[in-house]
Design a protein around this motif. Structure first.
Motif: not given
Length: 157
Positions: A110-113, A116-122, A124-128
């Motif tokens: 949850n922290y690292y995901s 990533g900068g701009a939070m978007q609905l799609e 949000t809980l993904e890790m680049s």
């Protein structure tokens, strides 16, 4: 030097009248989070162990089903590589270890995901990949200068 001075608290006073009542203290039960009790899987303000376990099971099924993850475990685990241990047995051991630390792993994800900068609905809980590398470097999982397999973009996808 700066001298410490006690803060003087004065009661709030209306322009033409007695002191104004203070706002009641914040309470979860009267906050904007009240709908969560009816909308989330836990039917509570906080996720229960049952919900966290179900989430872990789903996440594990997803990762264990990925060919790249299975190849990574097979390639990097000495017991599978040298001693001929079955891959399924090793995946079971990895699963047990991850389950032991499921709450910490969930918090880290949850922290690292969210870094990533701009939070978007799609997403949000993904890790680049950059977030994965930030986690790996800060937690000591890998050496930032290393080009070892398992820490390349093609291994994370």
């Amino acid at each position: 030097p700066v001298l410490h001075r006690d803060k003087v608290v004065r009661p709030k006073v209306a322009k033409n009248g007695p002191a104004v009542d203070e706002k009641p203290p914040w309470r979860l039960e009267t906050s904007i989070f009240v709908p969560r009790k009816n909308e989330c899987e836990a039917r509570d303000f906080y996720d229960t162990d049952k919900v966290k376990t179900a989430q872990f099971q789903l996440d594990w099924a997803r990762i264990a089903g990925k060919t790249r993850f299975r190849k990574l475990v097979a390639r990097e685990d000495k017991a599978v590589k040298d001693a001929g241990e079955r891959l399924e047995q090793e995946l079971g051991e990895v699963r047990e270890e991850c389950f032991t630390f499921k709450d910490q792993l969930r918090s880290m994800f949850n922290y690292y995901s969210s870094t990533g900068g701009a939070m978007q609905l799609e997403g949000t809980l993904e890790m680049s990949f950059n977030q994965w590398m930030q986690f790996s470097n800060e937690s000591g999982v890998c050496d930032p200068a290393s080009k070892e397999r398992g820490f390349l973009p093609s291994d994370v996808q």
